[in-house]
Scaffold this active site. Structure first.
Site, PDB file in Angstrom:
ATOM      1  N   ILE A  24       0.876  -1.169  -0.023  1.00 24.19           N
ATOM      2  CA  ILE A  24       0.048  -0.046   0.180  1.00 24.19           C
ATOM      3  C   ILE A  24       0.930   1.367  -0.090  1.00 24.19           C
ATOM      4  O   ILE A  24       0.704   2.175  -0.746  1.00 24.19           O
ATOM      5  CB  ILE A  24      -0.905  -0.154   1.175  1.00 24.19           C
ATOM      6  N   TYR A 149      -2.726  -7.109  16.620  1.00 23.08           N
ATOM      7  CA  TYR A 149      -2.813  -6.354  15.460  1.00 23.08           C
ATOM      8  C   TYR A 149      -3.931  -5.473  15.487  1.00 23.08           C
ATOM      9  O   TYR A 149      -4.085  -4.174  15.359  1.00 23.08           O
ATOM     10  CB  TYR A 149      -2.890  -7.161  14.116  1.00 23.08           C
TER      11      TYR A 149
END
Length: 254
Positions: A24, A149
């Site tokens: 990304i 996460y």
């Protein structure tokens, strides 16, 4: 904004993208440069042949401060910061030790704090200042084996809103993007370790209502909008680029 319609949107603007060497982050760098920005790339593994590429560890404050100062001096200022650097983690709350919790939080959350803190004096001098933080679908949706996460990305989602409130009256817009599961090298590595990679990929595709993984360029489009001067009234917003996963509740297909 896509294609030629955005050409020149960032002419004269100077940006930093952390974690910008792959996935990304690399897509964001390409998009901002295509639209006219001068972009510095921060990464622990910089692309050697990429212009304005810096070896920066966001877990090391001295590394961050030195690199931000160098970019600010060489570019003559900083207008845009994209906090994209981060690492993944798997497991339930029982599966990671304290040291791993501290390590992932230090990179994913405190790393964003370090780079933002170093960039703020430069951003305060800009007439088009913007910060965009890369959050995640895991910040607002419960996913199996993503406790650590997801906790870091949930903290980053909240941090984005707090930063927006703190700095809007200084002329600095702070927003975020929240990607769904994306076709990135990290996701591919997870697939490669699965017992049945093809079946796991099919399951990930099906989990998102539009039936496929999110493309990195689609996330970059959202970042480009939020960072653009055209989004001058968009503040404290986190755009979900997740194929509808966070908000849609479709009936199972027959």
């Amino acid at each position: 904004m896509t294609g030629d319609t955005a050409a020149g949107t960032f002419d004269g603007l100077r940006a930093i993208v952390t974690g910008g060497s792959s996935g990304i982050g690399a897509a964001i760098v390409r998009r901002l440069r295509a639209d006219g920005a001068r972009v510095a790339v921060f990464d622990v593994q910089p692309v050697e042949d990429s212009p304005h590429s810096y070896r920066v560890d966001v877990a090391d404050d001295a590394s961050v401060v030195a690199a931000v100062a160098e970019v600010g001096d060489s570019f003559g200022g900083i207008d845009i910061l994209v906090n994209n650097a981060g690492i993944g983690a798997q497991g339930t709350v029982a599966d990671n030790c304290d040291e791993e919790w501290h390590r992932v939080f230090d990179i994913n959350v405190v790393g964003t704090v370090r780079v933002s803190r170093a960039a703020l004096p430069w951003l305060r001098k800009s007439s088009a200042a913007a910060i965009v933080n890369t959050c995640s679908i895991a910040s607002r949706a419960g996913l199996p084996n993503r406790a650590l996460y997801g906790a870091t990305k949930g903290a980053l989602y909240s941090l984005t809103l707090q930063m927006a409130a703190d700095h809007v009256r200084e002329g600095i817009r702070v927003n975020g993007v929240s990607p769904g599961t994306a076709a990135t090298p990290w996701v591919q590595r997870l697939l490669d370790t699965a017992d049945d990679p093809a079946a796991e990929r099919t399951a990930l595709d099906a989990r998102q209502p539009h039936g496929r993984l999110v493309e990195a360029d689609e996330v970059a489009d959202a970042v480009a909008y939020l960072a653009s001067p055209r989004a001058a009234s968009t503040v404290g917003t986190v755009i979900e680029v997740d194929g509808g996963m966070s908000g849609l509740r479709l009936r199972p297909q027959e």
